[in-house]
Design a protein around this motif. Structure first.
Motif, PDB file in Angstrom:
ATOM      1  N   GLU A   7       0.841  -1.205   0.000  1.00  0.00           N
ATOM      2  CA  GLU A   7       0.000   0.000   0.000  1.00  0.00           C
ATOM      3  C   GLU A   7       0.876   1.256   0.000  1.00  0.00           C
ATOM      4  OE1 GLU A   7      -3.577   0.631   2.875  1.00  0.00           O
ATOM      5  OE2 GLU A   7      -1.912   1.744   3.738  1.00  0.00           O
ATOM      6  N   GLU A   8       1.887   1.251   0.847  1.00  0.00           N
ATOM      7  CA  GLU A   8       2.786   2.410   0.945  1.00  0.00           C
ATOM      8  C   GLU A   8       3.546   2.617  -0.370  1.00  0.00           C
ATOM      9  OE1 GLU A   8       6.585   3.494   3.598  1.00  0.00           O
ATOM     10  OE2 GLU A   8       4.996   2.422   4.683  1.00  0.00           O
ATOM     11  N   ALA A   9       4.037   1.547  -0.934  1.00  0.00           N
ATOM     12  CA  ALA A   9       4.814   1.641  -2.178  1.00  0.00           C
ATOM     13  C   ALA A   9       3.940   2.145  -3.331  1.00  0.00           C
ATOM     14  CB  ALA A   9       5.408   0.275  -2.513  1.00  0.00           C
ATOM     15  N   LEU A  10       2.698   1.691  -3.395  1.00  0.00           N
ATOM     16  CA  LEU A  10       1.808   2.132  -4.480  1.00  0.00           C
ATOM     17  C   LEU A  10       1.404   3.596  -4.295  1.00  0.00           C
ATOM     18  CD1 LEU A  10      -0.438  -1.025  -5.030  1.00  0.00           C
ATOM     19  CD2 LEU A  10       1.486  -0.258  -6.421  1.00  0.00           C
ATOM     20  N   ASN A  11       1.235   4.008  -3.030  1.00  0.00           N
ATOM     21  CA  ASN A  11       0.942   5.425  -2.767  1.00  0.00           C
ATOM     22  C   ASN A  11       2.094   6.303  -3.244  1.00  0.00           C
ATOM     23  OD1 ASN A  11      -1.578   6.454  -1.375  1.00  0.00           O
ATOM     24  ND2 ASN A  11      -1.214   4.557  -0.252  1.00  0.00           N
ATOM     25  N   LYS A  12       3.321   5.848  -2.999  1.00  0.00           N
ATOM     26  CA  LYS A  12       4.493   6.610  -3.466  1.00  0.00           C
ATOM     27  C   LYS A  12       4.475   6.729  -4.988  1.00  0.00           C
ATOM     28  CE  LYS A  12       8.065   6.111  -0.007  1.00  0.00           C
ATOM     29  NZ  LYS A  12       8.877   5.041   0.543  1.00  0.00           N
ATOM     30  N   GLN A  13       4.063   5.645  -5.649  1.00  0.00           N
ATOM     31  CA  GLN A  13       4.046   5.655  -7.116  1.00  0.00           C
ATOM     32  C   GLN A  13       2.971   6.606  -7.647  1.00  0.00           C
ATOM     33  OE1 GLN A  13       6.514   4.373  -8.720  1.00  0.00           O
ATOM     34  NE2 GLN A  13       5.790   5.027 -10.732  1.00  0.00           N
ATOM     35  N   VAL A  14       1.848   6.717  -6.934  1.00  0.00           N
ATOM     36  CA  VAL A  14       0.809   7.693  -7.330  1.00  0.00           C
ATOM     37  C   VAL A  14       1.462   9.074  -7.391  1.00  0.00           C
ATOM     38  CG1 VAL A  14      -1.302   8.884  -6.587  1.00  0.00           C
ATOM     39  CG2 VAL A  14      -1.137   6.401  -6.347  1.00  0.00           C
ATOM     40  N   ASN A  15       2.203   9.411  -6.334  1.00  0.00           N
ATOM     41  CA  ASN A  15       2.856  10.707  -6.260  1.00  0.00           C
ATOM     42  C   ASN A  15       3.851  10.897  -7.415  1.00  0.00           C
ATOM     43  OD1 ASN A  15       5.161  12.572  -5.205  1.00  0.00           O
ATOM     44  ND2 ASN A  15       3.389  13.023  -3.921  1.00  0.00           N
ATOM     45  N   ARG A  16       4.602   9.849  -7.719  1.00  0.00           N
ATOM     46  CA  ARG A  16       5.613   9.956  -8.793  1.00  0.00           C
ATOM     47  C   ARG A  16       4.977  10.125 -10.166  1.00  0.00           C
ATOM     48  NH1 ARG A  16       8.467   4.912  -6.108  1.00  0.00           N
ATOM     49  NH2 ARG A  16       9.964   5.948  -4.751  1.00  0.00           N
ATOM     50  N   GLU A  17       3.834   9.476 -10.363  1.00  0.00           N
ATOM     51  CA  GLU A  17       3.147   9.626 -11.657  1.00  0.00           C
ATOM     52  C   GLU A  17       2.616  11.055 -11.810  1.00  0.00           C
ATOM     53  OE1 GLU A  17       3.257   7.461 -14.050  1.00  0.00           O
ATOM     54  OE2 GLU A  17       3.926   5.687 -12.963  1.00  0.00           O
ATOM     55  N   TYR A  18       2.076  11.603 -10.709  1.00  0.00           N
ATOM     56  CA  TYR A  18       1.601  12.986 -10.790  1.00  0.00           C
ATOM     57  C   TYR A  18       2.775  13.952 -10.905  1.00  0.00           C
ATOM     58  CZ  TYR A  18      -3.200  11.574 -10.176  1.00  0.00           C
ATOM     59  OH  TYR A  18      -4.427  11.012 -10.378  1.00  0.00           O
ATOM     60  N   TYR A  19       3.911  13.601 -10.303  1.00  0.00           N
ATOM     61  CA  TYR A  19       5.108  14.435 -10.492  1.00  0.00           C
ATOM     62  C   TYR A  19       5.502  14.433 -11.972  1.00  0.00           C
ATOM     63  CZ  TYR A  19       9.795  16.104 -10.900  1.00  0.00           C
ATOM     64  OH  TYR A  19      10.899  16.804 -11.346  1.00  0.00           O
ATOM     65  N   SER A  20       5.424  13.256 -12.614  1.00  0.00           N
ATOM     66  CA  SER A  20       5.742  13.167 -14.044  1.00  0.00           C
ATOM     67  C   SER A  20       4.821  14.101 -14.830  1.00  0.00           C
ATOM     68  CB  SER A  20       5.562  11.737 -14.567  1.00  0.00           C
ATOM     69  OG  SER A  20       6.469  10.863 -13.945  1.00  0.00           O
ATOM     70  N   ALA A  21       3.538  14.107 -14.472  1.00  0.00           N
ATOM     71  CA  ALA A  21       2.582  14.998 -15.152  1.00  0.00           C
ATOM     72  C   ALA A  21       3.015  16.451 -14.969  1.00  0.00           C
ATOM     73  CB  ALA A  21       1.181  14.787 -14.599  1.00  0.00           C
ATOM     74  N   TYR A  22       3.416  16.802 -13.749  1.00  0.00           N
ATOM     75  CA  TYR A  22       3.858  18.172 -13.431  1.00  0.00           C
ATOM     76  C   TYR A  22       5.098  18.532 -14.246  1.00  0.00           C
ATOM     77  CZ  TYR A  22       1.785  20.888  -9.628  1.00  0.00           C
ATOM     78  OH  TYR A  22       1.017  21.744  -8.892  1.00  0.00           O
TER      79      TYR A  22
END
Ligand code: FEO
Length: 162
Positions: A7-22
């Motif tokens: 759960e923690e690792a996937l939450n981190k990936q959510v953030n990284r994908e949105y960072y990629s969008a940014y």
């Protein structure tokens, strides 16, 4: 139910994908500022694609009964020296993302989480395409070199992306 560590690792990936969008939105704005509107459009479409990647992880987490933690998104930089420098960074960034996805796959295997392993296979394939797109455009920019007409043609071509 999903394990806490997954759960923690996937939450981190959510953030990284949105960072990629940014990051790609920032690149889109920079291209716009130097009047390369085709490159700018390509980047805006890419940013939207990254948002859908973030959404995929988010929806998967919720479907598995995981908690969603939305952390702050790091601010990307705003200036690049040239179109070539932008795409060098895109290529490096996508290679980094591939590494992240591979780490998630390793974790899913360790956790014996078959559902997450299966979901991640979509991203494994997607990263092949992401890296290939970035390296192909980088190569085309390098071939165009200092010939403004060539870069203008490439800008026109990239602007066709929907
Ligand atoms: Fe979400 Fe560009 O990988």
């Amino acid at each position: 139910m999903i394990s806490k560590i997954m759960e923690e690792a996937l939450n981190k990936q959510v953030n990284r994908e949105y960072y990629s969008a940014y990051l790609y939105l920032a690149m889109s704005a920079w291209f716009e500022s130097v009047n390369m509107k085709g490159f700018s459009k390509w980047m805006r479409v890419q940013a939207r694609e990254e948002q859908t990647h973030g959404d995929k992880f988010l929806e998967y987490l919720m479907a598995r009964g995981g908690k969603v933690y939305l952390g702050a998104i790091e601010a990307p930089k705003a200036k690049w020296a040239s179109a070539g420098k932008v795409f060098e960074e895109v290529y490096t960034h996508e290679q980094k993302v591939t590494g992240m996805i591979n780490t998630l796959v390793d974790l899913a295997i360790r956790e014996k989480d078959h559902a997450t392993f299966e979901m991640l296979q979509w991203f494994v394939k997607e990263q092949v395409e992401e890296e290939s797109n970035a390296s192909e455009i980088l190569a085309r920019i390098m071939t165009a070199g200092d010939v403004p007409g060539h870069l203008f043609y490439l800008d026109h071509q990239l602007g066709k992306r929907e």
